[in-house]
Design a protein around this motif. Structure first.
Motif, mmCIF file in Angstrom:
data_model
loop_
_atom_site.group_PDB
_atom_site.id
_atom_site.type_symbol
_atom_site.label_atom_id
_atom_site.label_comp_id
_atom_site.label_asym_id
_atom_site.label_seq_id
_atom_site.Cartn_x
_atom_site.Cartn_y
_atom_site.Cartn_z
ATOM 1 N N ARG A 84 5.177 -3.488 -1.959
ATOM 2 C CA ARG A 84 5.700 -4.447 -1.046
ATOM 3 C C ARG A 84 4.730 -5.690 -1.155
ATOM 4 N NH1 ARG A 84 9.756 -4.061 2.842
ATOM 5 N NH2 ARG A 84 10.709 -1.924 2.585
ATOM 6 N N ALA A 85 3.457 -5.441 -1.123
ATOM 7 C CA ALA A 85 2.320 -6.401 -0.868
ATOM 8 C C ALA A 85 2.197 -7.237 -2.454
ATOM 9 C CB ALA A 85 0.714 -5.784 -0.561
ATOM 10 N N VAL A 86 2.376 -6.182 -3.392
ATOM 11 C CA VAL A 86 2.368 -6.813 -4.957
ATOM 12 C C VAL A 86 3.605 -7.695 -4.948
ATOM 13 C CG1 VAL A 86 2.650 -6.219 -7.274
ATOM 14 C CG2 VAL A 86 1.228 -4.821 -5.891
ATOM 15 N N LEU A 87 4.731 -7.469 -4.463
ATOM 16 C CA LEU A 87 5.639 -8.211 -4.600
ATOM 17 C C LEU A 87 5.592 -9.587 -3.925
ATOM 18 C CD1 LEU A 87 8.814 -8.772 -5.555
ATOM 19 C CD2 LEU A 87 9.377 -7.449 -3.453
ATOM 20 N N ALA A 88 4.976 -9.375 -2.712
ATOM 21 C CA ALA A 88 4.678 -10.681 -2.040
ATOM 22 C C ALA A 88 3.863 -11.663 -2.733
ATOM 23 C CB ALA A 88 4.222 -10.346 -0.534
ATOM 24 N N VAL A 89 2.906 -11.207 -3.366
ATOM 25 C CA VAL A 89 1.820 -11.934 -4.170
ATOM 26 C C VAL A 89 2.419 -12.602 -5.282
ATOM 27 C CG1 VAL A 89 -0.271 -11.913 -5.732
ATOM 28 C CG2 VAL A 89 -0.261 -10.464 -3.371
ATOM 29 N N LEU A 90 3.461 -11.785 -5.766
ATOM 30 C CA LEU A 90 4.450 -12.268 -6.945
ATOM 31 C C LEU A 90 5.234 -13.536 -6.527
ATOM 32 C CD1 LEU A 90 5.177 -9.099 -8.845
ATOM 33 C CD2 LEU A 90 3.292 -11.101 -9.496
ATOM 34 N N LEU A 91 5.986 -13.235 -5.372
ATOM 35 C CA LEU A 91 6.996 -14.370 -4.665
ATOM 36 C C LEU A 91 6.395 -15.426 -4.296
ATOM 37 C CD1 LEU A 91 9.336 -11.777 -2.752
ATOM 38 C CD2 LEU A 91 9.911 -12.864 -4.765
ATOM 39 N N ILE B 1 -4.775 -7.860 -7.343
ATOM 40 C CA ILE B 1 -5.806 -6.744 -6.999
ATOM 41 C C ILE B 1 -6.498 -7.308 -5.695
ATOM 42 C CG2 ILE B 1 -7.912 -5.375 -7.460
ATOM 43 C CD1 ILE B 1 -6.787 -5.279 -10.261
ATOM 44 N N GLU B 2 -7.039 -8.423 -5.779
ATOM 45 C CA GLU B 2 -7.852 -9.222 -4.694
ATOM 46 C C GLU B 2 -6.937 -9.242 -3.270
ATOM 47 O OE1 GLU B 2 -10.499 -10.299 -1.987
ATOM 48 O OE2 GLU B 2 -10.988 -9.280 -4.022
ATOM 49 N N VAL C 185 -1.664 -1.621 -9.827
ATOM 50 C CA VAL C 185 -0.659 -2.535 -9.909
ATOM 51 C C VAL C 185 0.541 -2.687 -10.992
ATOM 52 C CG1 VAL C 185 -0.286 -5.238 -10.381
ATOM 53 C CG2 VAL C 185 -2.431 -4.358 -8.915
ATOM 54 N N GLN C 186 0.175 -2.228 -12.183
ATOM 55 C CA GLN C 186 1.058 -1.836 -12.956
ATOM 56 C C GLN C 186 2.271 -0.852 -12.779
ATOM 57 O OE1 GLN C 186 -1.142 -0.801 -16.530
ATOM 58 N NE2 GLN C 186 -1.558 -2.876 -16.948
ATOM 59 N N LYS C 187 1.700 0.194 -11.909
ATOM 60 C CA LYS C 187 2.776 1.563 -11.595
ATOM 61 C C LYS C 187 3.660 0.530 -10.467
ATOM 62 C CE LYS C 187 2.780 5.322 -8.552
ATOM 63 N NZ LYS C 187 2.026 5.665 -7.290
ATOM 64 N N TYR C 188 3.116 -0.198 -9.700
ATOM 65 C CA TYR C 188 3.777 -1.007 -8.801
ATOM 66 C C TYR C 188 4.900 -1.861 -9.268
ATOM 67 C CZ TYR C 188 0.772 1.012 -4.929
ATOM 68 O OH TYR C 188 0.278 1.929 -4.116
ATOM 69 N N ALA C 189 4.508 -2.567 -10.219
ATOM 70 C CA ALA C 189 5.328 -3.453 -10.943
ATOM 71 C C ALA C 189 6.448 -2.926 -11.891
ATOM 72 C CB ALA C 189 4.439 -4.438 -11.975
ATOM 73 N N ALA C 190 6.181 -1.612 -12.150
ATOM 74 C CA ALA C 190 7.099 -0.990 -12.861
ATOM 75 C C ALA C 190 8.220 -0.511 -11.786
ATOM 76 C CB ALA C 190 6.641 0.232 -13.477
ATOM 77 N N ALA D 167 -11.118 1.779 -7.944
ATOM 78 C CA ALA D 167 -11.406 1.640 -9.351
ATOM 79 C C ALA D 167 -10.355 1.506 -10.388
ATOM 80 C CB ALA D 167 -12.292 3.075 -9.627
ATOM 81 N N ASN D 168 -9.213 1.997 -10.236
ATOM 82 C CA ASN D 168 -8.233 2.134 -11.199
ATOM 83 C C ASN D 168 -7.001 0.851 -10.715
ATOM 84 O OD1 ASN D 168 -7.065 3.413 -8.887
ATOM 85 N ND2 ASN D 168 -5.826 4.990 -9.846
ATOM 86 N N GLY D 169 -7.566 -0.142 -9.826
ATOM 87 C CA GLY D 169 -6.474 -0.931 -9.645
ATOM 88 C C GLY D 169 -5.668 -1.629 -10.504
ATOM 89 N N PRO D 170 -6.007 -2.173 -11.751
ATOM 90 C CA PRO D 170 -5.116 -2.579 -12.583
ATOM 91 C C PRO D 170 -3.881 -1.299 -12.990
ATOM 92 C CG PRO D 170 -7.284 -3.172 -13.356
ATOM 93 C CD PRO D 170 -7.458 -2.162 -12.141
ATOM 94 N N ASN D 171 -4.291 -0.118 -13.080
ATOM 95 C CA ASN D 171 -3.136 0.703 -13.350
ATOM 96 C C ASN D 171 -2.310 0.676 -12.422
ATOM 97 O OD1 ASN D 171 -4.584 1.350 -15.776
ATOM 98 N ND2 ASN D 171 -5.677 3.094 -15.070
#
Length: 89
Positions: free
Chosen positions: A30-37, A50-51, A66-71, A60-64
């Motif tokens: 949900r936090a990833v979605l909020a950043v995108l919105l 990520i920040e 985030v990609q999982k949450y985006a999917a 350490a695997n932040g990019p991965n």
């Protein structure tokens, strides 16, 4: 009935498609979605996401992650797209 995708991010974070409530997943997703919105219509660098989601101590695997949450968000927000891909089209 409206066919629009709608979001609320102040207070409880919620979304609807065609007046049907959508499950947005766990807190970090949900936090990833909020950043995108908050940056709707503009590209958001993965480092910025990520920040915002893990201030100070990102995994350490932040990019991965985030990609999982985006999917996961795509599956919820674009169910037709997911069905087409699974169907082999």
């Amino acid at each position: 009935m409206s066919e629009a995708l709608r979001f609320e991010i102040l207070g409880p974070q919620r979304a609807w498609y065609a007046d049907r409530p959508l499950g947005l997943g766990a807190g970090k997703q949900r936090a990833v979605l909020a950043v995108l919105l908050l940056s709707a219509g503009r590209p958001v660098p993965i480092g910025q996401i990520i920040e915002a989601v893990w201030p100070g101590e990102p995994p350490a695997n932040g990019p991965n992650v985030v990609q999982k949450y985006a999917a996961g968000l795509r599956r919820v927000l674009e169910p037709e797209r997911s069905r087409v891909r699974r169907g082999g089209c």
